[in-house]
Motif scaffolding. Structure first.
Motif, PDB file in Angstrom:
ATOM      1  N   GLY A 101       2.788   4.379  -2.923  1.00 53.11           N
ATOM      2  CA  GLY A 101       2.947   4.864  -4.288  1.00 53.11           C
ATOM      3  C   GLY A 101       4.113   4.241  -5.016  1.00 53.11           C
ATOM      4  O   GLY A 101       4.193   4.312  -6.238  1.00 53.11           O
TER       5      GLY A 101
ATOM      6  N   GLY B 131       0.809  -1.215   0.000  1.00 55.55           N
ATOM      7  CA  GLY B 131       0.000   0.000   0.000  1.00 55.55           C
ATOM      8  C   GLY B 131       0.838   1.258   0.000  1.00 55.55           C
ATOM      9  O   GLY B 131       0.893   1.987   1.007  1.00 55.55           O
TER      10      GLY B 131
ATOM     11  N   TYR C 290      -6.047   3.456   6.310  1.00 54.32           N
ATOM     12  CA  TYR C 290      -5.128   3.476   5.173  1.00 54.32           C
ATOM     13  C   TYR C 290      -5.844   2.914   3.949  1.00 54.32           C
ATOM     14  O   TYR C 290      -6.281   1.752   3.958  1.00 54.32           O
TER      15      TYR C 290
ATOM     16  N   THR D 262      -4.917   2.587  -7.274  1.00 60.47           N
ATOM     17  CA  THR D 262      -4.091   2.920  -8.428  1.00 60.47           C
ATOM     18  C   THR D 262      -4.898   2.742  -9.695  1.00 60.47           C
ATOM     19  O   THR D 262      -5.541   1.709  -9.893  1.00 60.47           O
TER      20      THR D 262
ATOM     21  N   HIS E 137      -2.762   7.923  -8.697  1.00 63.76           N
ATOM     22  CA  HIS E 137      -2.685   7.099  -7.489  1.00 63.76           C
ATOM     23  C   HIS E 137      -3.315   7.895  -6.363  1.00 63.76           C
ATOM     24  O   HIS E 137      -2.903   9.028  -6.073  1.00 63.76           O
TER      25      HIS E 137
ATOM     26  N   GLN F 293      -5.656   2.910  -0.500  1.00 63.92           N
ATOM     27  CA  GLN F 293      -4.922   3.269  -1.716  1.00 63.92           C
ATOM     28  C   GLN F 293      -5.690   2.748  -2.925  1.00 63.92           C
ATOM     29  O   GLN F 293      -6.312   1.680  -2.862  1.00 63.92           O
TER      30      GLN F 293
ATOM     31  N   ALA G  79      -4.279   8.108  -2.282  1.00 63.87           N
ATOM     32  CA  ALA G  79      -3.867   7.591  -0.986  1.00 63.87           C
ATOM     33  C   ALA G  79      -4.588   8.379   0.101  1.00 63.87           C
ATOM     34  O   ALA G  79      -4.538   9.612   0.127  1.00 63.87           O
TER      35      ALA G  79
ATOM     36  N   SER H 104      -4.827   8.586   4.234  1.00 61.56           N
ATOM     37  CA  SER H 104      -4.272   8.217   5.527  1.00 61.56           C
ATOM     38  C   SER H 104      -4.984   9.045   6.583  1.00 61.56           C
ATOM     39  O   SER H 104      -4.776  10.258   6.663  1.00 61.56           O
TER      40      SER H 104
END
Length: 283
Positions: free
Chosen positions: A142, A140, A224, A228, A233, A226, A235, A237
């Motif tokens: 980039g 998880g 968390y 793609t 991408h 993610q 993300a 958090s």
């Protein structure tokens, strides 16, 4: 067939590879070669998001194939490394690839600290190829692999738009230490380190429970997520959302709380949020 064989077949985990391939949008020919491995890996990366909603809710996700199918394939959900790579390993073995489960220490963000081996990755033997490939659809970050890379040191691989390489590092032990690096912000950055010691399903059952339930694990108290795609991408958090484009440009913003987080998870990450889960309680 003996009675023992029949019992083993009755108790073996069952799942539907065709449903998995439909979920990730893969329509190629099912054969164990490097081209199929690369396209399947990329399709999985684009098709299923990374998320830790079960640990955030206080539970360890099941790694049984029927449960992974119900959640990641048919349930509109994602998962973290053990779920993703267990599912990919089953698909690769169904194609005829040889797969060895490995465990890595995540180096990214460790700031010199020695972390336990908690990340699951795969070593894939491809018929007719001179050596195995490293495959991993569950990291998880980039800097995760979009496509598998040959297990060769000091060679750059471009899984466009990303760049990766494997290097050796000295360490105390009988096996060579490999480190996966990603090219980020004009420099090579270590992602994780591993040896080629095989790990088995029971090993990951223990590691999975530890990572999901240990109060010191970030996955047990911080969201968390993610995703793609060819375009970007994403993300998330906690409340912090980052969108990174293939050219390296970024957009960042803070989400306001549970309701907006839930909307973003559904609309932008494609995740069906479980009812009753408080997304902002532990961020």
């Amino acid at each position: 067939m003996t009675s023992n064989d029949a019992t083993a077949q009755d108790t073996a985990p069952r799942w539907d590879p065709a449903a998995y391939l439909a979920r990730i949008g893969w329509t190629g020919e099912r054969r164990p070669d490097a081209s199929a491995l690369r396209s399947l890996h990329r399709a999985h990366m684009y098709g299923i998001p990374f998320e830790n909603l079960e640990p955030l809710g206080g539970a360890a996700p099941s790694l049984a194939l029927p449960d992974l199918e119900a959640k990641l394939v048919r349930g509109g959900r994602g998962g973290y490394c053990y779920e993703h790579n267990t599912l990919l390993a089953a698909a690769l073995e169904a194609f005829g690839f040889g797969v060895t489960r490995l465990a890595a220490r995540v180096v990214l963000g460790a700031d010199g600290a020695v972390r336990p081996r908690t990340h699951m990755l795969l070593l894939v033997d491809v018929p007719g190829e001179p050596g195995p490939y490293l495959a991993d659809v569950g990291f998880g970050a980039g800097g995760a692999l979009l496509e598998p890379v040959p297990l060769v040191a000091d060679t750059e691989f471009r899984d466009a738009p990303r760049r990766h390489r494997l290097v050796h590092r000295p360490h105390r032990g009988p096996l060579e230490l490999w480190v996966l690096q990603a090219y980020e912000d004009d420099a090579w950055a270590d992602q994780y380190a591993f040896t080629l010691e095989p790990y088995e399903a029971p090993d990951f059952e223990v590691i999975n429970w530890h990572i999901a339930t240990n109060p010191r694990s970030p996955f047990s108290h911080l969201l968390y997520v993610q995703r793609t795609t060819p375009e970007a991408h994403l993300a998330l958090s906690g409340r912090h959302l980052v969108e990174t484009r293939p050219d390296g440009s970024r957009k960042e913003r803070e989400l306001s709380g549970h309701d907006e987080i839930a909307r973003v998870l559904t609309a932008d990450f494609g995740i069906a949020v479980p009812e009753g889960l408080e997304l902002d309680a532990r961020t």
